[in-house]
Design a protein around this motif. Structure first.
Motif, PDB file in Angstrom:
ATOM      1  N   ARG A 180     -20.142   7.273  -2.178  1.00  0.00           N
ATOM      2  CA  ARG A 180     -19.199   6.874  -3.239  1.00  0.00           C
ATOM      3  C   ARG A 180     -19.737   5.742  -4.121  1.00  0.00           C
ATOM      4  O   ARG A 180     -20.312   4.785  -3.611  1.00  0.00           O
ATOM      5  N   GLY A 189      -9.661   0.755   8.701  1.00  0.00           N
ATOM      6  CA  GLY A 189     -10.218   2.062   8.381  1.00  0.00           C
ATOM      7  C   GLY A 189     -11.550   1.971   7.674  1.00  0.00           C
ATOM      8  O   GLY A 189     -12.304   2.944   7.607  1.00  0.00           O
ATOM      9  N   GLU A 190     -11.840   0.791   7.156  1.00  0.00           N
ATOM     10  CA  GLU A 190     -13.019   0.634   6.327  1.00  0.00           C
ATOM     11  C   GLU A 190     -13.321  -0.855   6.175  1.00  0.00           C
ATOM     12  O   GLU A 190     -12.407  -1.668   6.223  1.00  0.00           O
ATOM     13  N   SER A 205     -23.270  -1.914   9.148  1.00  0.00           N
ATOM     14  CA  SER A 205     -23.014  -0.479   9.111  1.00  0.00           C
ATOM     15  C   SER A 205     -23.379   0.201  10.435  1.00  0.00           C
ATOM     16  O   SER A 205     -22.709   1.142  10.853  1.00  0.00           O
ATOM     17  N   VAL A 207     -20.675  -0.790  13.456  1.00  0.00           N
ATOM     18  CA  VAL A 207     -19.298  -0.283  13.518  1.00  0.00           C
ATOM     19  C   VAL A 207     -19.219   1.226  13.282  1.00  0.00           C
ATOM     20  O   VAL A 207     -20.094   1.793  12.628  1.00  0.00           O
ATOM     21  N   GLY A 208     -18.169   1.842  13.785  1.00  0.00           N
ATOM     22  CA  GLY A 208     -17.968   3.285  13.609  1.00  0.00           C
ATOM     23  C   GLY A 208     -16.993   3.626  12.496  1.00  0.00           C
ATOM     24  O   GLY A 208     -16.359   4.670  12.521  1.00  0.00           O
ATOM     25  N   ILE A 209     -16.835   2.716  11.530  1.00  0.00           N
ATOM     26  CA  ILE A 209     -15.982   2.993  10.369  1.00  0.00           C
ATOM     27  C   ILE A 209     -16.843   2.843   9.103  1.00  0.00           C
ATOM     28  O   ILE A 209     -17.880   2.186   9.145  1.00  0.00           O
ATOM     29  N   PRO A 210     -16.424   3.468   8.004  1.00  0.00           N
ATOM     30  CA  PRO A 210     -17.221   3.376   6.781  1.00  0.00           C
ATOM     31  C   PRO A 210     -17.375   1.935   6.280  1.00  0.00           C
ATOM     32  O   PRO A 210     -16.469   1.115   6.458  1.00  0.00           O
ATOM     33  N   VAL A 211     -18.528   1.673   5.663  1.00  0.00           N
ATOM     34  CA  VAL A 211     -18.791   0.355   5.098  1.00  0.00           C
ATOM     35  C   VAL A 211     -19.106   0.496   3.609  1.00  0.00           C
ATOM     36  O   VAL A 211     -19.928   1.320   3.212  1.00  0.00           O
ATOM     37  N   GLY A 250     -27.714   2.501   5.043  1.00  0.00           N
ATOM     38  CA  GLY A 250     -26.684   3.345   5.653  1.00  0.00           C
ATOM     39  C   GLY A 250     -25.278   3.094   5.144  1.00  0.00           C
ATOM     40  O   GLY A 250     -24.301   3.501   5.779  1.00  0.00           O
ATOM     41  N   ASP A 267     -21.826   3.597   3.174  1.00  0.00           N
ATOM     42  CA  ASP A 267     -21.093   4.824   2.837  1.00  0.00           C
ATOM     43  C   ASP A 267     -20.684   4.829   1.378  1.00  0.00           C
ATOM     44  O   ASP A 267     -20.408   5.874   0.809  1.00  0.00           O
TER      45      ASP A 267
END
Lengths: 251, 208
Positions: free
Chosen positions: A5, A166-167, A191, A194-198, A218, A220
């Motif tokens: 994005r 969530g982010e 990034s 963690v297992g959430i979008p950055v 990495g 997002d």
């Protein structure tokens, strides 16, 4: 395939879009509704709106502005700045925000993250983290970058992810507004932790910077303000460039 | 008229203004009694599964929606609004879904996908017509592999694969669009998906 994005960010002060360097020396960059509409036409993937003064007295003005922007765009819309509690979050969501970004209040009361994500769903709770590098590691700052707190950015990121954010909207204060490129090391560290979008933020100046942050850290999503506001680059230019370089983007 | 169900679960204005952007008349209803003959229904929704079902019950929509299949009324569920149409959800602590579609709602497995929630623009893979009886009107006339905006941690796993009209790849392929008779569900947010999203909403209004 999930695309990367490109997110223009509107820093708002007294109803206008502004932009500074390293959080200081703010310059006017236009009318928020107009600017938002232009980014929607450029097929930006999302819009972030941060009320950087975030004074409580201006809350109703802010809500009005969020409403005015929301009716003019057909892309996801994240709003932050001065969010203190569940009722602030509800007000912003009702005004047309899709996600709400929390920063200072999350540091002061981490429980707000878990309560908000249970109530509204993780997918609409973004935790913004402003980070500055110091001798003993990456430190978290609050109050719009004015106040350091005794929190390590990597640890704090893991904690917010665990609480249901969530982010993460990750801003490097050292790189913000410098146009020297994103802080790749910081972004990569968080990034992968963690297992959430950055969302990487701070430092975008040239096309290559967008490529680097996706290819080497990495991230997002990549957020940028001044390069877009002052029309040094358009969202389309950035996406065309990334597409050529093999980064998945939506054209 | 398109009736948008308001049950206190998030932002209904986005859907409303997206529909109105191409001249469609809408009404926001918080009781099934407000629904008029011939209205199509949109069930939006963000938030938690249990809260949503409880709110629908409180307003009398649960019984009403369960009868929709018989009444032949056309309905589009968006995101959580789509998930509520299924039998059950791993997100639910106590509540059951509306059960209009067979199957359940599952959480993304962190061993399968790197980042949860699945947030961003991802491609729709429209299911080949050979596996179905007819083309889904909702997806007619779209560009090949259109990108639409997703934002979710749970996905639907329909028991009847024939109800899957389009999938999306995120570590694996999950159902992104489902339909069954006059019921439609989309996991993404058409109201936030710029021109492709508006085209889907227009299809719902004109073709479904």
């Amino acid at each position: 395939m999930l695309t990367k994005r490109i997110i223009p960010c509107l820093d708002i002060k007294e109803g206008r879009v502004v932009k500074g360097v390293k959080f200081l020396g703010l310059r006017d960059a236009g009318d928020p509704v107009e600017v938002a509409r232009i980014y929607d036409q450029q097929k930006a993937d999302e819009l972030v709106f941060l009320d950087i003064t975030a004074s409580y007295e201006n809350r109703s003005t802010l809500i009005g502005l969020v409403e005015a922007i929301a009716v003019n765009i057909y892309m996801p819309f994240t709003v932050g700045g001065g969010v203190r509690n569940i009722s602030d979050i509800r007000d912003l969501l009702n005004a047309g925000a899709d996600k709400v970004s929390i920063n200072t209040a999350a540091v002061k009361l981490p429980e707000l993250i878990s309560r908000a994500s249970l109530k509204f769903g993780s997918q609409c709770i973004v935790v913004a983290i402003d980070v500055k590098k110091e001798a003993d590691g990456w430190k978290v700052y609050i109050n719009g970058g004015r106040t350091p707190v005794d929190l390590d950015a990597v640890e704090w990121s893991k904690q917010v992810a665990g609480l249901g954010a969530g982010e993460i909207l990750l801003t490097s204060m050292d790189y913000d507004g410098t146009k020297d490129g994103y802080d790749l090391e910081l972004t990569k560290t968080i990034s992968t932790a963690v297992g959430i979008p950055v969302i990487a933020s701070g430092g975008a100046g040239r096309l290559e910077h967008f490529y680097e942050v996706f290819a080497r850290s990495g991230a997002d999503a990549a957020l940028a303000a001044s390069v877009f506001h002052y029309q040094e680059l358009s969202v389309k230019q950035v996406k065309d460039y990334l597409k050529d370089k093999g980064v998945p983007v939506r054209l | 008229m398109i009736a948008i169900i308001d049950y206190g679960m998030g932002n209904i204005h986005s859907v409303q203004k997206a529909l109105e952007s191409f001249g469609q008349e809408t009404s926001v209803i918080s009781s099934p009694k407000k629904l008029k003959d011939g209205d199509k229904i949109v069930l939006p929704g963000v938030g938690a599964f249990d809260d949503a079902i409880l709110e629908l019950k409180k307003k009398g929509f649960d019984t009403f929606l369960k009868q929709e299949l018989n009444s032949k009324r056309t309905l589009l569920g968006i995101c959580l609004g789509m998930q509520l149409l299924f039998e059950r959800s791993q997100e639910a602590r106590q509540e059951k879904g509306l059960g209009l579609f067979a199957g359940e709602v599952r959480r993304f497995d962190p061993r399968q996908v790197k980042k949860i929630p699945h947030i961003g623009w991802n491609q729709l893979k429209i299911t080949k017509p050979s596996t179905r009886e007819s083309d889904c009107p909702l997806l007619r006339g779209l560009a090949a592999d259109p990108c639409v905006y997703f934002c979710h941690s749970y996905y639907v796993a329909p028991a009847d694969k024939k109800t899957i009209e389009a999938t999306c790849e995120y570590g694996f392929e999950f159902a992104a669009v489902v339909s069954k008779d006059n019921l439609y569900g989309v996991q993404f947010h058409p109201e936030k998906s710029q021109e492709e999203g508006l085209a889907i909403l227009k299809n719902f209004v004109e073709l479904c």
